[in-house]
Motif scaffolding. Structure first.
Motif, PDB file in Angstrom:
ATOM      1  N   UNK A 253       0.819  -1.215   0.000  1.00  0.00           N
ATOM      2  CA  UNK A 253       0.000   0.000   0.000  1.00  0.00           C
ATOM      3  C   UNK A 253       0.850   1.260   0.000  1.00  0.00           C
ATOM      4  N   UNK A 254       2.053   1.201   0.566  1.00  0.00           N
ATOM      5  CA  UNK A 254       2.958   2.346   0.525  1.00  0.00           C
ATOM      6  C   UNK A 254       3.856   2.207  -0.698  1.00  0.00           C
ATOM      7  N   UNK A 255       3.869   3.210  -1.563  1.00  0.00           N
ATOM      8  CA  UNK A 255       4.688   3.126  -2.781  1.00  0.00           C
ATOM      9  C   UNK A 255       6.158   2.858  -2.468  1.00  0.00           C
ATOM     10  N   UNK A 256       6.734   1.930  -3.212  1.00  0.00           N
ATOM     11  CA  UNK A 256       8.149   1.604  -3.063  1.00  0.00           C
ATOM     12  C   UNK A 256       8.488   0.738  -1.876  1.00  0.00           C
ATOM     13  N   UNK A 257       7.479   0.212  -1.167  1.00  0.00           N
ATOM     14  CA  UNK A 257       7.719  -0.591   0.022  1.00  0.00           C
ATOM     15  C   UNK A 257       6.874  -1.864  -0.036  1.00  0.00           C
ATOM     16  N   UNK A 258       7.486  -2.989   0.276  1.00  0.00           N
ATOM     17  CA  UNK A 258       6.771  -4.262   0.325  1.00  0.00           C
ATOM     18  C   UNK A 258       7.097  -4.917   1.658  1.00  0.00           C
ATOM     19  N   UNK A 259       6.053  -5.304   2.380  1.00  0.00           N
ATOM     20  CA  UNK A 259       6.231  -5.945   3.684  1.00  0.00           C
ATOM     21  C   UNK A 259       5.170  -7.014   3.872  1.00  0.00           C
ATOM     22  N   UNK A 260       5.309  -7.858   4.894  1.00  0.00           N
ATOM     23  CA  UNK A 260       4.317  -8.909   5.123  1.00  0.00           C
ATOM     24  C   UNK A 260       2.959  -8.338   5.534  1.00  0.00           C
ATOM     25  N   UNK A 261       1.912  -8.997   5.099  1.00  0.00           N
ATOM     26  CA  UNK A 261       0.554  -8.736   5.598  1.00  0.00           C
ATOM     27  C   UNK A 261       0.162 -10.023   6.325  1.00  0.00           C
ATOM     28  N   UNK A 262       0.032  -9.953   7.625  1.00  0.00           N
ATOM     29  CA  UNK A 262      -0.186 -11.147   8.431  1.00  0.00           C
ATOM     30  C   UNK A 262      -1.649 -11.520   8.487  1.00  0.00           C
ATOM     31  N   UNK A 263      -1.939 -12.742   8.076  1.00  0.00           N
ATOM     32  CA  UNK A 263      -3.278 -13.310   8.159  1.00  0.00           C
ATOM     33  C   UNK A 263      -3.286 -14.225   9.377  1.00  0.00           C
ATOM     34  N   UNK A 264      -4.111 -13.903  10.357  1.00  0.00           N
ATOM     35  CA  UNK A 264      -4.037 -14.573  11.660  1.00  0.00           C
ATOM     36  C   UNK A 264      -4.840 -15.862  11.755  1.00  0.00           C
ATOM     37  N   UNK A 265      -5.515 -16.265  10.706  1.00  0.00           N
ATOM     38  CA  UNK A 265      -6.324 -17.476  10.742  1.00  0.00           C
ATOM     39  C   UNK A 265      -5.790 -18.471   9.717  1.00  0.00           C
ATOM     40  N   UNK A 266      -4.868 -19.339  10.133  1.00  0.00           N
ATOM     41  CA  UNK A 266      -4.236 -20.270   9.195  1.00  0.00           C
ATOM     42  C   UNK A 266      -5.168 -21.416   8.810  1.00  0.00           C
ATOM     43  N   UNK A 267      -4.887 -22.001   7.671  1.00  0.00           N
ATOM     44  CA  UNK A 267      -5.623 -23.183   7.225  1.00  0.00           C
ATOM     45  C   UNK A 267      -5.050 -24.414   7.928  1.00  0.00           C
ATOM     46  N   UNK A 268      -5.869 -25.453   8.031  1.00  0.00           N
ATOM     47  CA  UNK A 268      -5.446 -26.726   8.623  1.00  0.00           C
ATOM     48  C   UNK A 268      -4.695 -27.530   7.569  1.00  0.00           C
TER      49      UNK A 268
END
Length: 171
Positions: A60-75
């Motif tokens: 979302x911030x131009x020129x920057x890439x970082x993790x987006x944490x999804x807190x509900x993992x699949x089994x």
């Protein structure tokens, strides 16, 4: 002096006596969802069960890439087998247990950096630690879907198609 080593030795012997299918292997490997590096399998339970973490990036911030944490993992199922797959949800407690491990965080960092490189090759990579408890989970907000983004009613689409087939303009 003899008793000093007796308890740890007994614990090691008892652990060694547990069959492999009755303990977690803690195997960690990429498990692709739609593109390379967008999933990570973690065998955290006996019989090949575990987590399938779905990896996402935040650009979302131009020129920057970082993790987006999804807190509900699949089994994860069949994690120690030849055809692992995921279905349903695992618990957040399992996620927190997994990300507390250094080897899991190392694999997450490696896969997410590769995913960022693939999705935004010119962006600068910035690591952020995964949430380790419920208080650290941030709700992700996404842009609202606006009316112009929605498809028109099916009947209207059908009328336009028929008008095009007849060679006239739609009303």
């Amino acid at each position: 002096m003899r008793w000093r080593w007796g308890a740890p030795l007994a614990l090691v012997l008892l652990t060694a006596c547990v069959p492999a299918h009755r303990r977690a292997s803690w195997a960690i490997y990429p498990l692709q969802r739609a593109q390379p590096h967008d999933g990570l399998a973690i065998v955290s339970q006996p019989d090949g069960y575990g987590l399938h973490l779905w990896l996402e990036t935040d650009t979302t911030q131009p020129g920057l890439c970082r993790p987006r944490w999804l807190a509900d993992p699949a089994r994860l199922f069949n994690g120690n087998g030849s055809a692992p797959f995921s279905s349903g949800l695992a618990t957040r407690a399992e996620l927190f247990e997994a990300v507390a491990r250094q080897d899991v965080r190392r694999a997450l960092r490696r896969e997410l950096q590769a995913l960022c490189t693939a999705r935004a090759p010119k962006a600068r990579w910035q690591w952020s630690e995964p949430p380790r408890n419920a208080a650290e989970i941030r709700v992700q907000t996404f842009p609202l879907v606006e009316e112009q983004d929605l498809l028109p009613p099916a009947s209207e689409v059908r009328q336009r198609e028929e008008a095009l087939l007849r060679g006239s303009q739609a009303p």
